[in-house]
Scaffold this motif. Structure first.
Motif, mmCIF file in Angstrom:
data_model
loop_
_atom_site.group_PDB
_atom_site.id
_atom_site.type_symbol
_atom_site.label_atom_id
_atom_site.label_comp_id
_atom_site.label_asym_id
_atom_site.label_seq_id
_atom_site.Cartn_x
_atom_site.Cartn_y
_atom_site.Cartn_z
ATOM 1 N N GLY A 126 86.810 -107.988 -34.001
ATOM 2 C CA GLY A 126 86.602 -109.435 -33.907
ATOM 3 C C GLY A 126 85.367 -109.818 -33.121
ATOM 4 O O GLY A 126 85.143 -110.991 -32.829
ATOM 5 N N LEU A 127 84.530 -108.820 -32.766
ATOM 6 C CA LEU A 127 83.327 -109.086 -31.982
ATOM 7 C C LEU A 127 82.140 -109.302 -32.914
ATOM 8 O O LEU A 127 81.835 -108.471 -33.765
ATOM 9 C CB LEU A 127 83.035 -107.906 -31.044
ATOM 10 C CG LEU A 127 84.124 -107.566 -30.025
ATOM 11 C CD1 LEU A 127 83.758 -106.289 -29.270
ATOM 12 C CD2 LEU A 127 84.346 -108.719 -29.059
ATOM 13 N N ARG A 128 81.462 -110.415 -32.742
ATOM 14 C CA ARG A 128 80.307 -110.723 -33.583
ATOM 15 C C ARG A 128 79.041 -110.035 -33.093
ATOM 16 O O ARG A 128 78.082 -109.869 -33.849
ATOM 17 C CB ARG A 128 80.076 -112.241 -33.596
ATOM 18 C CG ARG A 128 81.248 -113.047 -34.120
ATOM 19 C CD ARG A 128 81.443 -112.823 -35.600
ATOM 20 N NE ARG A 128 82.544 -113.629 -36.135
ATOM 21 C CZ ARG A 128 82.964 -113.571 -37.389
ATOM 22 N NH1 ARG A 128 82.370 -112.739 -38.233
ATOM 23 N NH2 ARG A 128 83.969 -114.329 -37.796
ATOM 24 N N ASP A 129 79.027 -109.667 -31.831
ATOM 25 C CA ASP A 129 77.807 -109.123 -31.240
ATOM 26 C C ASP A 129 77.865 -107.606 -31.055
ATOM 27 O O ASP A 129 77.214 -107.057 -30.178
ATOM 28 C CB ASP A 129 77.540 -109.789 -29.887
ATOM 29 C CG ASP A 129 78.688 -109.580 -28.910
ATOM 30 O OD1 ASP A 129 79.764 -109.141 -29.359
ATOM 31 O OD2 ASP A 129 78.507 -109.850 -27.712
ATOM 32 N N ILE A 130 78.654 -106.905 -31.883
ATOM 33 C CA ILE A 130 78.721 -105.446 -31.781
ATOM 34 C C ILE A 130 78.092 -104.841 -33.039
ATOM 35 O O ILE A 130 78.389 -105.250 -34.161
ATOM 36 C CB ILE A 130 80.183 -104.964 -31.599
ATOM 37 C CG1 ILE A 130 80.213 -103.461 -31.294
ATOM 38 C CG2 ILE A 130 81.039 -105.293 -32.807
ATOM 39 C CD1 ILE A 130 81.591 -102.965 -30.855
ATOM 40 N N ARG A 131 77.195 -103.881 -32.839
ATOM 41 C CA ARG A 131 76.522 -103.231 -33.964
ATOM 42 C C ARG A 131 76.427 -101.733 -33.720
ATOM 43 O O ARG A 131 76.150 -101.299 -32.598
ATOM 44 C CB ARG A 131 75.108 -103.794 -34.160
ATOM 45 C CG ARG A 131 75.056 -105.209 -34.697
ATOM 46 C CD ARG A 131 73.626 -105.571 -35.099
ATOM 47 N NE ARG A 131 72.688 -105.424 -33.994
ATOM 48 C CZ ARG A 131 71.509 -104.830 -34.089
ATOM 49 N NH1 ARG A 131 71.130 -104.279 -35.246
ATOM 50 N NH2 ARG A 131 70.709 -104.746 -33.046
ATOM 51 N N LEU A 132 76.671 -100.966 -34.770
ATOM 52 C CA LEU A 132 76.488 -99.528 -34.718
ATOM 53 C C LEU A 132 75.031 -99.240 -35.057
ATOM 54 O O LEU A 132 74.577 -99.512 -36.173
ATOM 55 C CB LEU A 132 77.440 -98.848 -35.714
ATOM 56 C CG LEU A 132 77.652 -97.341 -35.598
ATOM 57 C CD1 LEU A 132 78.950 -96.920 -36.295
ATOM 58 C CD2 LEU A 132 76.496 -96.561 -36.192
ATOM 59 N N LEU A 133 74.290 -98.704 -34.091
ATOM 60 C CA LEU A 133 72.859 -98.507 -34.271
ATOM 61 C C LEU A 133 72.551 -97.211 -35.004
ATOM 62 O O LEU A 133 71.911 -97.196 -36.043
ATOM 63 C CB LEU A 133 72.152 -98.534 -32.916
ATOM 64 C CG LEU A 133 72.266 -99.848 -32.131
ATOM 65 C CD1 LEU A 133 71.564 -99.727 -30.797
ATOM 66 C CD2 LEU A 133 71.702 -101.010 -32.940
#
Length: 485
Positions: free
Chosen positions: A247-254
């Motif tokens: 539910g996190l909008r600011d999480i990204r797998l780099l």
């Protein structure tokens, strides 16, 4: 004989066994079918008991400093924290608190220790056949070479070639529970002081901080049906479900350094020994990864087996002593299988009743502080005792078979020391000189004499830090004569 013991498998269990046997003065060869050591691994947690075993092998150095102490697990339902469990040092005078560190790093330290003891794994050496006779085992390798050893120990994982060649059954189940594992860098504001987990109707997802700024991502994903996906497919799947499940909008797998898919196996070998062939670690038992019990149980097997096998090899004990290895270790594996299976069911609960039980009953209970301390103690395996086994006994605590903590002691010359530091390949007598003399008559240079700094009964302590017996010369002589006959 090319070696007293041939160890198959250069993972943590095989390396720990080889180091322990060399500490006991037994010659060892270690072979592994892999061309080179692994640089990644699924296991990434060392509990307090595991630290104790590594310390007694003199292989702990550097690992605590390299590890991450992310001992808090916070579980979310959406953006709401529903449970926070704190793991920590169980306060029982252990070598190190629980550590988050890759199994690959533990193996590297064990290889260093093995080299210090004069050994080295033989990579690219697959076992293809093994024939027993009255004196030993003749192992045939994939390149046609043969190795002759008195004993063969399979530490070669759940698909153990040793177990299959010995004809030992491995009953159990391979379940449909499918998990994705990804080690990656994340663009996220998640707190690296602990692990975060999310319950979701599509399956749980967890994020554990790892050394070097990376994260270990674990997701239960029954909807992902590809049986043999490539790493890129697994990473892309994780990249998509990560924001959906958290539910996190600011999480990204780099970017990812490793990815894997696995199914849960639950199996236990019919026996840990057939003639001159023995099993340890995943070759003897395999279970769900929840709770971090796999590597912990395996290195415990190795330490328990090492001192017994060493005595038999050196002529200090009869082969009957080896029967106590399975008698002491197999019941623990049974408990671990049950516990990890129950934990898996809780974590992946998807039906209405299962979610209600987890979220409305178990979550409030697990938020209780004293119960969290109990969870830390249970997962640490510091509670493990062999008092009900063939070498155990009753009476007042500590009882024969109980773990003895790392007591402050002094050597006969007054030099301060620790009990576990003195055990490295040796027994210890804590108490008077007459008791020590009685033990030395049977064990020779394998026993050391120590005096506890605080009040304690006279004790004979096994090399794995469990109590052999209490009492004076007569009691020690009687125990040794019976156990080592």
């Amino acid at each position: 004989m090319d070696a007293d013991v041939l160890v198959v498998g250069a993972g943590p269990v095989g390396l720990a066994l080889a180091c322990a046997l060399l500490q006991h003065g037994v010659s060892v060869r270690v072979i592994d079918r892999a061309a080179a050591p692994a640089t990644t691994s699924r296991a990434n947690f060392v509990h307090a008991r595991g630290s104790e075993v590594l310390d007694r092998l003199d292989a702990l150095s550097g690992l605590p400093e390299e590890s991450v102490r992310a001992m808090t697990i916070t579980t979310y339902a959406g953006d709401r924290a529903i449970m926070r469990i704190r793991f920590g040092d169980p306060g029982m005078k252990t070598a190190a608190p629980p550590m988050v560190i890759s199994q690959a790093r533990v193996e590297a330290r064990l290889r260093d220790r093995l080299a210090e003891l004069g050994g080295a794994p033989e990579w690219g050496s697959a076992l293809v056949a093994a024939d027993q006779d009255a004196d030993g085992v003749t192992a045939v390798l994939g390149d046609g070479r043969t190795v002759r050893a008195r004993w063969l120990v399979g530490c070669d994982g759940s698909g153990s070639t040793v177990r299959k060649l010995a004809g030992i059954g491995f009953p159990g189940v391979k379940l449909s529970e499918r998990f994705l594992l990804v080690d990656a860098r994340l663009d996220t504001a998640l707190d690296r002081s602990g692990t975060s987990g999310w319950v979701h109707q599509e399956g749980m997802l967890g994020a554990m901080p790892m050394p070097g700024g990376h994260w270990r991502l674990l997701a239960y994903d029954p909807a992902f049906q590809d049986d043999k996906p490539g790493e890129e497919q697994i990473v892309e799947r994780m990249r998509r479900i990560l924001p959906e499940r958290t539910g996190l909008r600011d999480i990204r797998l780099l970017d990812a350094s490793w990815a894997s898919l696995f199914r849960v196996h639950r199996r236990l070998a019919d026996t840990y020994r057939r003639g001159r062939v023995l099993l340890a670690g995943d070759a003897a038992h395999v279970h769900a990864p929840f709770g971090g019990q796999g590597m912990l149980t395996g290195v415990g097997d190795a330490e328990n087996l090492a001192w017994k096998l060493a005595l038999v090899v050196r002529g200090g004990a009869g082969e009957r002593l080896l029967e106590t290895y399975e008698a002491e270790r197999r019941p623990l594996a049974t408990q671990v299988l049950r516990g990890s299976s129950a934990t898996t069911k809780v974590n992946i609960a998807s039906g209405p009743f299962g979610r209600f039980l987890r979220d409305r009953v178990l979550v409030p209970v697990l938020n209780i502080a004293w119960l969290q301390r109990r969870v830390t103690y249970t997962t640490s395996q510091l509670w493990v005792s062999y008092r009900r086994g063939p070498l155990g006994g009753g009476g007042r605590r500590p009882r024969p078979g109980d773990r003895i903590p790392d007591l402050d002691c002094t050597r006969p010359d007054g030099t301060p020391t620790r009990l576990h530091a003195e055990l490295r390949g040796r027994w210890a007598v804590l108490g008077d000189g007459a008791a020590f003399d009685a033990a030395r008559r049977r064990l020779g240079d394998l026993v050391v004499h120590l005096r506890p700094t605080g009040p304690a009964p006279t004790m004979l302590v096994r090399p794995d830090a469990h109590l052999a017996c209490k009492g004076g010369p007569a009691e020690i002589t009687r125990w040794l004569d019976g156990a080592l006959a």
